[in-house]
Design a protein around this motif. Structure first.
Motif, PDB file in Angstrom:
ATOM      1  N   PHE A   1      -4.644   3.104  -8.935  1.00 53.70           N
ATOM      2  CA  PHE A   1      -5.209   4.045  -7.973  1.00 53.70           C
ATOM      3  C   PHE A   1      -4.376   4.118  -6.696  1.00 53.70           C
ATOM      4  O   PHE A   1      -4.362   5.142  -6.027  1.00 53.70           O
ATOM      5  CB  PHE A   1      -6.658   3.686  -7.636  1.00 53.70           C
ATOM      6  N   ILE A   2      -3.687   3.040  -6.376  1.00 57.47           N
ATOM      7  CA  ILE A   2      -2.827   3.036  -5.181  1.00 57.47           C
ATOM      8  C   ILE A   2      -1.742   4.100  -5.343  1.00 57.47           C
ATOM      9  O   ILE A   2      -1.501   4.888  -4.437  1.00 57.47           O
ATOM     10  CB  ILE A   2      -2.199   1.654  -4.948  1.00 57.47           C
ATOM     11  N   GLY A   3      -1.089   4.119  -6.499  1.00 58.37           N
ATOM     12  CA  GLY A   3      -0.053   5.117  -6.753  1.00 58.37           C
ATOM     13  C   GLY A   3      -0.601   6.530  -6.739  1.00 58.37           C
ATOM     14  O   GLY A   3       0.031   7.447  -6.211  1.00 58.37           O
ATOM     15  N   PHE A   4      -1.783   6.713  -7.309  1.00 52.59           N
ATOM     16  CA  PHE A   4      -2.424   8.029  -7.328  1.00 52.59           C
ATOM     17  C   PHE A   4      -2.698   8.513  -5.901  1.00 52.59           C
ATOM     18  O   PHE A   4      -2.384   9.647  -5.543  1.00 52.59           O
ATOM     19  CB  PHE A   4      -3.724   7.956  -8.134  1.00 52.59           C
TER      20      PHE A   4
ATOM     21  N   TYR B   1      11.709   5.553  -7.280  1.00 55.39           N
ATOM     22  CA  TYR B   1      12.376   6.821  -6.981  1.00 55.39           C
ATOM     23  C   TYR B   1      12.781   6.908  -5.507  1.00 55.39           C
ATOM     24  O   TYR B   1      13.833   7.428  -5.175  1.00 55.39           O
ATOM     25  CB  TYR B   1      11.465   7.996  -7.354  1.00 55.39           C
ATOM     26  N   LEU B   2      11.926   6.376  -4.630  1.00 57.15           N
ATOM     27  CA  LEU B   2      12.224   6.405  -3.191  1.00 57.15           C
ATOM     28  C   LEU B   2      13.099   5.236  -2.750  1.00 57.15           C
ATOM     29  O   LEU B   2      13.464   5.140  -1.585  1.00 57.15           O
ATOM     30  CB  LEU B   2      10.919   6.411  -2.382  1.00 57.15           C
ATOM     31  N   GLY B   3      13.436   4.339  -3.679  1.00 61.01           N
ATOM     32  CA  GLY B   3      14.327   3.229  -3.359  1.00 61.01           C
ATOM     33  C   GLY B   3      13.627   1.949  -2.938  1.00 61.01           C
ATOM     34  O   GLY B   3      14.262   1.026  -2.453  1.00 61.01           O
ATOM     35  N   TYR B   4      12.326   1.873  -3.151  1.00 59.96           N
ATOM     36  CA  TYR B   4      11.553   0.678  -2.798  1.00 59.96           C
ATOM     37  C   TYR B   4      11.376  -0.193  -4.036  1.00 59.96           C
ATOM     38  O   TYR B   4      10.325  -0.181  -4.674  1.00 59.96           O
ATOM     39  CB  TYR B   4      10.176   1.061  -2.251  1.00 59.96           C
ATOM     40  N   LYS B   5      12.396  -0.975  -4.384  1.00 55.08           N
ATOM     41  CA  LYS B   5      12.365  -1.765  -5.615  1.00 55.08           C
ATOM     42  C   LYS B   5      11.309  -2.867  -5.564  1.00 55.08           C
ATOM     43  O   LYS B   5      10.553  -3.051  -6.507  1.00 55.08           O
ATOM     44  CB  LYS B   5      13.740  -2.365  -5.882  1.00 55.08           C
ATOM     45  N   LYS B   6      11.266  -3.622  -4.476  1.00 56.09           N
ATOM     46  CA  LYS B   6      10.297  -4.721  -4.359  1.00 56.09           C
ATOM     47  C   LYS B   6       8.868  -4.192  -4.451  1.00 56.09           C
ATOM     48  O   LYS B   6       8.032  -4.750  -5.169  1.00 56.09           O
ATOM     49  CB  LYS B   6      10.505  -5.459  -3.034  1.00 56.09           C
ATOM     50  N   GLU B   7       8.596  -3.094  -3.758  1.00 54.10           N
ATOM     51  CA  GLU B   7       7.254  -2.514  -3.775  1.00 54.10           C
ATOM     52  C   GLU B   7       6.900  -1.958  -5.149  1.00 54.10           C
ATOM     53  O   GLU B   7       5.742  -1.997  -5.562  1.00 54.10           O
ATOM     54  CB  GLU B   7       7.131  -1.428  -2.705  1.00 54.10           C
ATOM     55  N   GLY B   8       7.897  -1.424  -5.873  1.00 50.32           N
ATOM     56  CA  GLY B   8       7.667  -0.938  -7.234  1.00 50.32           C
ATOM     57  C   GLY B   8       7.254  -2.063  -8.164  1.00 50.32           C
ATOM     58  O   GLY B   8       6.337  -1.918  -8.974  1.00 50.32           O
TER      59      GLY B   8
ATOM     60  N   ILE C   1       5.856  -4.902  -7.192  1.00 57.30           N
ATOM     61  CA  ILE C   1       4.515  -5.307  -6.752  1.00 57.30           C
ATOM     62  C   ILE C   1       3.463  -4.375  -7.335  1.00 57.30           C
ATOM     63  O   ILE C   1       2.397  -4.811  -7.775  1.00 57.30           O
ATOM     64  CB  ILE C   1       4.429  -5.346  -5.212  1.00 57.30           C
ATOM     65  N   GLN C   2       3.753  -3.078  -7.375  1.00 54.06           N
ATOM     66  CA  GLN C   2       2.807  -2.100  -7.927  1.00 54.06           C
ATOM     67  C   GLN C   2       2.552  -2.358  -9.406  1.00 54.06           C
ATOM     68  O   GLN C   2       1.410  -2.313  -9.866  1.00 54.06           O
ATOM     69  CB  GLN C   2       3.351  -0.688  -7.726  1.00 54.06           C
ATOM     70  N   ILE C   3       3.595  -2.654 -10.163  1.00 55.83           N
ATOM     71  CA  ILE C   3       3.441  -2.948 -11.589  1.00 55.83           C
ATOM     72  C   ILE C   3       2.580  -4.195 -11.781  1.00 55.83           C
ATOM     73  O   ILE C   3       1.643  -4.208 -12.587  1.00 55.83           O
ATOM     74  CB  ILE C   3       4.814  -3.136 -12.266  1.00 55.83           C
ATOM     75  N   VAL C   4       2.895  -5.249 -11.040  1.00 56.27           N
ATOM     76  CA  VAL C   4       2.139  -6.502 -11.153  1.00 56.27           C
ATOM     77  C   VAL C   4       0.670  -6.279 -10.777  1.00 56.27           C
ATOM     78  O   VAL C   4      -0.242  -6.744 -11.469  1.00 56.27           O
ATOM     79  CB  VAL C   4       2.775  -7.612 -10.288  1.00 56.27           C
ATOM     80  N   ALA C   5       0.433  -5.543  -9.686  1.00 55.37           N
ATOM     81  CA  ALA C   5      -0.937  -5.276  -9.247  1.00 55.37           C
ATOM     82  C   ALA C   5      -1.717  -4.512 -10.305  1.00 55.37           C
ATOM     83  O   ALA C   5      -2.904  -4.771 -10.533  1.00 55.37           O
ATOM     84  CB  ALA C   5      -0.936  -4.496  -7.936  1.00 55.37           C
ATOM     85  N   THR C   6      -1.064  -3.593 -10.976  1.00 55.10           N
ATOM     86  CA  THR C   6      -1.728  -2.816 -12.029  1.00 55.10           C
ATOM     87  C   THR C   6      -2.135  -3.718 -13.194  1.00 55.10           C
ATOM     88  O   THR C   6      -3.249  -3.618 -13.702  1.00 55.10           O
ATOM     89  CB  THR C   6      -0.816  -1.680 -12.519  1.00 55.10           C
ATOM     90  N   PHE C   7      -1.243  -4.610 -13.608  1.00 54.82           N
ATOM     91  CA  PHE C   7      -1.566  -5.497 -14.727  1.00 54.82           C
ATOM     92  C   PHE C   7      -2.614  -6.540 -14.345  1.00 54.82           C
ATOM     93  O   PHE C   7      -3.514  -6.828 -15.123  1.00 54.82           O
ATOM     94  CB  PHE C   7      -0.304  -6.169 -15.271  1.00 54.82           C
TER      95      PHE C   7
END
Length: 86
Positions: free
Chosen positions: A57-60, A34-41, A43-49
């Motif tokens: 918890f990072i997103g929270f 949503y904020l335009g950080y595609k690479k970080e998004g 990374i967040q998905i991969v880290a969650t899996f």
């Protein structure tokens, strides 16, 4: 694609939406996209899996941080300054 309103030469602040997305869907990196950080998004998905959900918890935490900042502080840090993490 969402258009941002321009008021007084400044684009719309995305603080509340990004904060709620971080809390509700942070494990999927939706607030990052949503904020335009595609690479970080991604990374967040991969880290969650990889961590079996604990990476969510990072997103929270980021969602709470977004909502506790002032509007101006959020705008300058994440929309103008493009700070991708915490």
């Amino acid at each position: 694609m969402e258009k941002t309103k321009v008021e007084n030469g400044r684009s719309e602040n995305k603080k509340i939406t990004a904060g709620v997305l971080g809390i509700a869907l942070g494990s999927f990196g939706v607030h990052k996209f949503y904020l335009g950080y595609k690479k970080e998004g991604i990374i967040q998905i991969v880290a969650t899996f990889v961590t079996c959900g604990l990476g969510g918890f990072i997103g929270f935490i980021e969602g709470i941080m977004y909502l506790t900042k002032t509007d101006e502080e959020f705008y300058q840090t994440y929309q103008v300054g493009k700070k991708p993490w915490f």
